[in-house]
Design a protein around this motif. Structure first.
Motif, PDB file in Angstrom:
ATOM      1  N   GLN A  88      -3.492  -1.002  15.435  1.00  0.00           N
ATOM      2  CA  GLN A  88      -3.530   0.442  15.184  1.00  0.00           C
ATOM      3  C   GLN A  88      -3.485   0.683  13.686  1.00  0.00           C
ATOM      4  O   GLN A  88      -2.808  -0.042  12.970  1.00  0.00           O
ATOM      5  CB  GLN A  88      -2.267   1.073  15.796  1.00  0.00           C
ATOM      6  N   PRO A  89      -4.208   1.705  13.207  1.00  0.00           N
ATOM      7  CA  PRO A  89      -4.094   1.982  11.776  1.00  0.00           C
ATOM      8  C   PRO A  89      -2.647   2.302  11.390  1.00  0.00           C
ATOM      9  O   PRO A  89      -1.939   2.958  12.146  1.00  0.00           O
ATOM     10  CB  PRO A  89      -5.003   3.191  11.556  1.00  0.00           C
ATOM     11  N   MET A  90      -2.226   1.806  10.246  1.00  0.00           N
ATOM     12  CA  MET A  90      -0.853   2.053   9.798  1.00  0.00           C
ATOM     13  C   MET A  90      -0.846   3.171   8.776  1.00  0.00           C
ATOM     14  O   MET A  90      -1.832   3.391   8.073  1.00  0.00           O
ATOM     15  CB  MET A  90      -0.286   0.793   9.152  1.00  0.00           C
ATOM     16  N   ILE A  91       0.253   3.859   8.701  1.00  0.00           N
ATOM     17  CA  ILE A  91       0.388   4.935   7.732  1.00  0.00           C
ATOM     18  C   ILE A  91       1.515   4.583   6.770  1.00  0.00           C
ATOM     19  O   ILE A  91       2.612   4.208   7.198  1.00  0.00           O
ATOM     20  CB  ILE A  91       0.643   6.280   8.445  1.00  0.00           C
ATOM     21  N   PHE A  92       1.207   4.664   5.484  1.00  0.00           N
ATOM     22  CA  PHE A  92       2.190   4.316   4.468  1.00  0.00           C
ATOM     23  C   PHE A  92       2.448   5.495   3.552  1.00  0.00           C
ATOM     24  O   PHE A  92       1.517   6.208   3.175  1.00  0.00           O
ATOM     25  CB  PHE A  92       1.704   3.142   3.626  1.00  0.00           C
ATOM     26  N   GLY A  93       3.685   5.660   3.194  1.00  0.00           N
ATOM     27  CA  GLY A  93       4.037   6.645   2.195  1.00  0.00           C
ATOM     28  C   GLY A  93       4.290   5.922   0.884  1.00  0.00           C
ATOM     29  O   GLY A  93       4.993   4.908   0.859  1.00  0.00           O
ATOM     30  N   ILE A  94       3.675   6.387  -0.184  1.00  0.00           N
ATOM     31  CA  ILE A  94       3.952   5.841  -1.510  1.00  0.00           C
ATOM     32  C   ILE A  94       4.610   6.951  -2.309  1.00  0.00           C
ATOM     33  O   ILE A  94       4.047   8.038  -2.448  1.00  0.00           O
ATOM     34  CB  ILE A  94       2.670   5.391  -2.240  1.00  0.00           C
ATOM     35  N   CYS A  95       5.790   6.677  -2.830  1.00  0.00           N
ATOM     36  CA  CYS A  95       6.492   7.687  -3.604  1.00  0.00           C
ATOM     37  C   CYS A  95       6.004   7.651  -5.054  1.00  0.00           C
ATOM     38  O   CYS A  95       6.073   6.614  -5.701  1.00  0.00           O
ATOM     39  CB  CYS A  95       7.996   7.430  -3.535  1.00  0.00           C
ATOM     40  N   PRO A  96       5.473   8.768  -5.546  1.00  0.00           N
ATOM     41  CA  PRO A  96       4.946   8.783  -6.919  1.00  0.00           C
ATOM     42  C   PRO A  96       6.056   8.667  -7.969  1.00  0.00           C
ATOM     43  O   PRO A  96       5.785   8.375  -9.123  1.00  0.00           O
ATOM     44  CB  PRO A  96       4.226  10.127  -7.020  1.00  0.00           C
ATOM     45  N   LYS A  97       7.304   8.866  -7.567  1.00  0.00           N
ATOM     46  CA  LYS A  97       8.388   8.816  -8.533  1.00  0.00           C
ATOM     47  C   LYS A  97       8.962   7.397  -8.677  1.00  0.00           C
ATOM     48  O   LYS A  97       8.973   6.836  -9.767  1.00  0.00           O
ATOM     49  CB  LYS A  97       9.486   9.814  -8.151  1.00  0.00           C
ATOM     50  N   CYS A  98       9.423   6.815  -7.569  1.00  0.00           N
ATOM     51  CA  CYS A  98      10.022   5.480  -7.656  1.00  0.00           C
ATOM     52  C   CYS A  98       9.041   4.385  -7.253  1.00  0.00           C
ATOM     53  O   CYS A  98       9.349   3.212  -7.349  1.00  0.00           O
ATOM     54  CB  CYS A  98      11.271   5.396  -6.790  1.00  0.00           C
ATOM     55  N   ASN A  99       7.842   4.790  -6.786  1.00  0.00           N
ATOM     56  CA  ASN A  99       6.815   3.842  -6.391  1.00  0.00           C
ATOM     57  C   ASN A  99       7.159   3.020  -5.164  1.00  0.00           C
ATOM     58  O   ASN A  99       6.545   1.988  -4.911  1.00  0.00           O
ATOM     59  CB  ASN A  99       6.485   2.900  -7.540  1.00  0.00           C
ATOM     60  N   GLY A 100       8.162   3.453  -4.422  1.00  0.00           N
ATOM     61  CA  GLY A 100       8.506   2.746  -3.202  1.00  0.00           C
ATOM     62  C   GLY A 100       7.405   2.893  -2.160  1.00  0.00           C
ATOM     63  O   GLY A 100       6.808   3.954  -2.041  1.00  0.00           O
ATOM     64  N   VAL A 101       7.142   1.824  -1.440  1.00  0.00           N
ATOM     65  CA  VAL A 101       6.144   1.867  -0.372  1.00  0.00           C
ATOM     66  C   VAL A 101       6.869   1.704   0.949  1.00  0.00           C
ATOM     67  O   VAL A 101       7.661   0.784   1.111  1.00  0.00           O
ATOM     68  CB  VAL A 101       5.104   0.744  -0.526  1.00  0.00           C
ATOM     69  N   LYS A 102       6.613   2.600   1.868  1.00  0.00           N
ATOM     70  CA  LYS A 102       7.336   2.551   3.132  1.00  0.00           C
ATOM     71  C   LYS A 102       6.376   2.822   4.273  1.00  0.00           C
ATOM     72  O   LYS A 102       5.504   3.670   4.167  1.00  0.00           O
ATOM     73  CB  LYS A 102       8.429   3.620   3.121  1.00  0.00           C
ATOM     74  N   ARG A 103       6.534   2.050   5.348  1.00  0.00           N
ATOM     75  CA  ARG A 103       5.689   2.315   6.503  1.00  0.00           C
ATOM     76  C   ARG A 103       6.275   3.500   7.255  1.00  0.00           C
ATOM     77  O   ARG A 103       7.465   3.576   7.475  1.00  0.00           O
ATOM     78  CB  ARG A 103       5.629   1.098   7.413  1.00  0.00           C
ATOM     79  N   VAL A 104       5.418   4.434   7.616  1.00  0.00           N
ATOM     80  CA  VAL A 104       5.866   5.623   8.329  1.00  0.00           C
ATOM     81  C   VAL A 104       5.516   5.425   9.794  1.00  0.00           C
ATOM     82  O   VAL A 104       4.370   5.117  10.118  1.00  0.00           O
ATOM     83  CB  VAL A 104       5.124   6.881   7.793  1.00  0.00           C
ATOM     84  N   SER A 105       6.498   5.565  10.666  1.00  0.00           N
ATOM     85  CA  SER A 105       6.143   5.443  12.077  1.00  0.00           C
ATOM     86  C   SER A 105       5.867   6.815  12.649  1.00  0.00           C
ATOM     87  O   SER A 105       6.768   7.607  12.856  1.00  0.00           O
ATOM     88  CB  SER A 105       7.223   4.749  12.906  1.00  0.00           C
ATOM     89  N   VAL A 106       4.593   7.070  12.827  1.00  0.00           N
ATOM     90  CA  VAL A 106       4.180   8.290  13.498  1.00  0.00           C
ATOM     91  C   VAL A 106       3.186   7.886  14.577  1.00  0.00           C
ATOM     92  O   VAL A 106       2.526   6.867  14.476  1.00  0.00           O
ATOM     93  CB  VAL A 106       3.492   9.308  12.545  1.00  0.00           C
ATOM     94  N   ASP A 107       3.112   8.685  15.602  1.00  0.00           N
ATOM     95  CA  ASP A 107       2.149   8.436  16.651  1.00  0.00           C
ATOM     96  C   ASP A 107       0.802   8.960  16.164  1.00  0.00           C
ATOM     97  O   ASP A 107       0.660  10.141  15.860  1.00  0.00           O
ATOM     98  CB  ASP A 107       2.601   9.166  17.915  1.00  0.00           C
TER      99      ASP A 107
END
Ligand SMILES: [Zn+2]
Length: 131
Positions: A88-107
């Motif tokens: 399934q395609p994954m969705i990632f959030g990238i924070c423009p401030k701290c540059n953290g990359v996190k996988r977002v679990s959404v349907d």
């Protein structure tokens, strides 16, 4: 995604089996988010008895990318992150401030038709810490 897909690709590309390649794949398999090369290198030092050069590490990572086993994303500093591809395609959030990359679990639900053929989507959005 499992080790069988790696073995299939090794067979198709007619390359030799490599223990270090499998060790790197195992690291990505166990990671629940994106890893940078230095994070992979660090884990490899802990989990793999032999020294693997950075060149070899990059070579294995590009092999995974060629086989579409791994997807890469870049943050705004052009730092590259690696993760195993999912069905399934994954969705990632990238924070423009701290540059953290996190996988977002959404349907993906209603978007699934639209996202067919897409490996991942990145959303640039401040993380909880930085809001
Ligand atoms: Zn942040």
């Amino acid at each position: 995604m499992s080790i069988e897909k790696l073995h299939k690709c090794i067979k198709e590309k007619r390359v030799n089996h490599s223990h270090s390649r499998e060790a790197i794949y195992a690291i990505l398999l166990n990671a629940d988010s994106f890893l940078t090369v230095s994070q992979i290198e660090k884990e490899l030092t802990e989990s793999y008895p032999k020294k693997v050069s950075l060149n070899t590490l990059y070579r294995h990572l590009s092999f995974f990318t060629e086989c579409k086993l791994v997807i890469t994303i870049q943050d705004s500093y052009k730092r590259t992150y690696y993760s195993l591809a999912k069905e399934q395609p994954m969705i990632f959030g990238i924070c423009p401030k701290c540059n953290g990359v996190k996988r977002v679990s959404v349907d993906v639900g209603d978007l699934s038709d639209f996202l067919t053929g897409t490996d991942f989507v990145t959303v640039h959005k401040k993380c909880k810490k930085c809001l």
